[in-house]
Structures are given as structure tokens and as C-alpha cells.
Write an enzyme that holds these catalytic residues in place. Structure first.
Site, short mmCIF file in Angstrom:
data_model
loop_
_atom_site.label_atom_id
_atom_site.label_comp_id
_atom_site.label_asym_id
_atom_site.label_seq_id
_atom_site.Cartn_x
_atom_site.Cartn_y
_atom_site.Cartn_z
N CYS A 99 0.85 -1.18 0.00
CA CYS A 99 0.00 0.00 0.00
C CYS A 99 0.89 1.24 0.00
O CYS A 99 1.84 1.32 0.79
CB CYS A 99 -0.91 0.00 1.23
SG CYS A 99 -1.99 1.44 1.32
N HIS A 141 -8.95 -3.61 -2.49
CA HIS A 141 -7.97 -2.80 -1.76
C HIS A 141 -8.35 -1.32 -1.83
O HIS A 141 -8.40 -0.63 -0.80
CB HIS A 141 -6.58 -3.03 -2.35
CG HIS A 141 -5.50 -2.28 -1.67
ND1 HIS A 141 -4.57 -2.88 -0.85
CD2 HIS A 141 -5.18 -0.95 -1.67
CE1 HIS A 141 -3.73 -1.96 -0.40
NE2 HIS A 141 -4.09 -0.78 -0.88
N GLU A 142 -8.63 -0.83 -3.04
CA GLU A 142 -8.94 0.60 -3.20
C GLU A 142 -10.30 0.94 -2.60
O GLU A 142 -10.45 2.00 -1.98
CB GLU A 142 -8.88 0.99 -4.68
CG GLU A 142 -7.50 0.80 -5.31
CD GLU A 142 -6.35 1.41 -4.54
OE1 GLU A 142 -6.53 2.49 -3.91
OE2 GLU A 142 -5.26 0.83 -4.56
N HIS A 145 -10.08 1.62 1.04
CA HIS A 145 -9.61 2.97 1.39
C HIS A 145 -10.78 3.93 1.55
O HIS A 145 -10.73 4.84 2.39
CB HIS A 145 -8.66 3.51 0.32
CG HIS A 145 -7.25 3.07 0.48
ND1 HIS A 145 -6.49 3.40 1.57
CD2 HIS A 145 -6.45 2.34 -0.33
CE1 HIS A 145 -5.28 2.89 1.45
NE2 HIS A 145 -5.23 2.23 0.29
#
Length: 188
Positions: A99, A141-142, A145
Site C-alpha cells: 500500500c 484494496h482501493e 480505502h
């Protein structure tokens, strides 16, 4: 276009749910272009607006698969559906993630193998993307966020313990820390 500083874990914008994108205008398109430039310079395969200090439900991604197919896009106000998480041992290589907001670290992270992303592009146009494997991992993953979750928050021990230890050693985990791709040399 501008390469933007990337904030490091501990910055408040990384740890809360991001606000919806409401204006699909030139300012948003400039932010998207800057995010792409920052992501490629880092180098990364995805970058969420909170990682550059912007409180918005927005991410960009860019990755070329083993067949040479380029997967590039903008996801504003995304919705994400995933298959159930796999069980069993994680592979230290196949399942490893990193990351840009926890720079220099890579740990195996449990992710679903398939995902469906529904989002808007930088012009507000709606689209749907189906993904498997690495692209599905990028989407998850994004998307995390945008909900204030970093991949290190999902780690299982002993990797979770190792990540916490490195974050303390680096003196991360507090506001005001960032690095700029192409300028700062980041090592963990």
C-alpha cells in the site's frame, strides 16, 4: 499534471468513510489526472483519493495483466460485490499486497477472488466491471480505502503483529506524514 504527496497511515482522512463525489467537473478531472500520474510514479496499481488527502469516494487503477491487457479506470462513488473469502493458508507471494500509504511493506492479505464494481467515471457516466484474480484484489484494496480501512487492518497474525511493529518503528500512525513519489525515498 502534478505528482501529489501520498499521506501515510495515521492521517485522519485514511481512517474514516470518505464523502461521495458530487461534482463531475474540471476540478475532478484534474484530480483524476494527478492521481494517475502519482500512481504511476509511485509506482502502484491503484490510488484512492484519501491517499492524497482528499475526502472523496474516488479511486483510480491501472494494471496490465499477464496477457498484455491493460485494465485502467476511474471509480467514483463505487459499489462493490465480492465472492466469499477463500479459506486455507495464504501464499506469501500470490496473496501479498502493499500500500502506498504504508510504504515499503508487503504482506499476504485474504481477498475474494471475484468482484463486481459499479461506479461512475470522471464524467459521471455509470459503468460496471467484472474482475477476477489480481484485478478483483485491486478493486477490494482501493474500495477499502474509501471506507477508512487499510490492508494492514485486514492482516492475520503473525503478519498483523509484524506490520504493527514496523509502523511503530517507522513512527507512522500519526497525522502529518506524507511522501512524494519521485522525490522522497521510502524504505520500511
Amino acid at each position: 499534471m502534478t505528482i501529489l504527496p501520498i499521506v501515510v497511515t495515521g492521517e485522519p482522512v485514511l481512517h474514516h468513510v470518505a464523502q461521495p463525489v458530487t461534482a463531475f467537473d474540471d476540478d475532478l478531472r484534474t484530480l483524476v489526472a494527478d492521481m494517475f500520474e502519482t500512481m504511476y510514479e509511485a509506482p502502484g496499481v491503484g490510488l484512492a483519493a484519501p491517499q492524497v488527502g482528499v475526502d472523496a469516494r474516488l479511486f483510480v487503477y491501472g494494471w496490465t495483466d499477464d496477457h498484455g491487457t491493460e485494465h485502467t479506470g476511474v471509480a467514483a462513488n463505487p459499489e462493490l460485490w465480492v465472492t466469499p473469502l477463500p479459506i486455507g493458508e495464504l501464499d506469501d507471494d500470490e496473496d501479498a499486497e502493499g500500500c502506498l500509504s504504508v510504504p515499503g511493506l508487503r504482506f499476504p492479505t485474504r481477498r475474494s477472488t471475484r468482484a463486481i464494481l459499479k461506479a461512475q467515471d470522471e464524467n459521471g457516466e455509470h459503468y460496471e466491471a467484472h474482475a477476477e484474480g489480481w484485478l478483483a484484489r485491486i478493486f477490494q484494496h482501493e474500495y477499502d480505502h474509501l471506507d477508512g480501512v487499510l490492508y494492514v487492518d485486514r492482516l492475520e497474525d503473525p503478519h498483523a503483529y509484524a506490520a504493527r511493529k514496523i509502523i511503530r518503528k517507522q513512527k507512522w500512525g500519526r497525522p502529518g506524514l506524507s511522501w512524494t513519489p519521485g522525490i522522497d525515498d521510502i524504505d520500511a
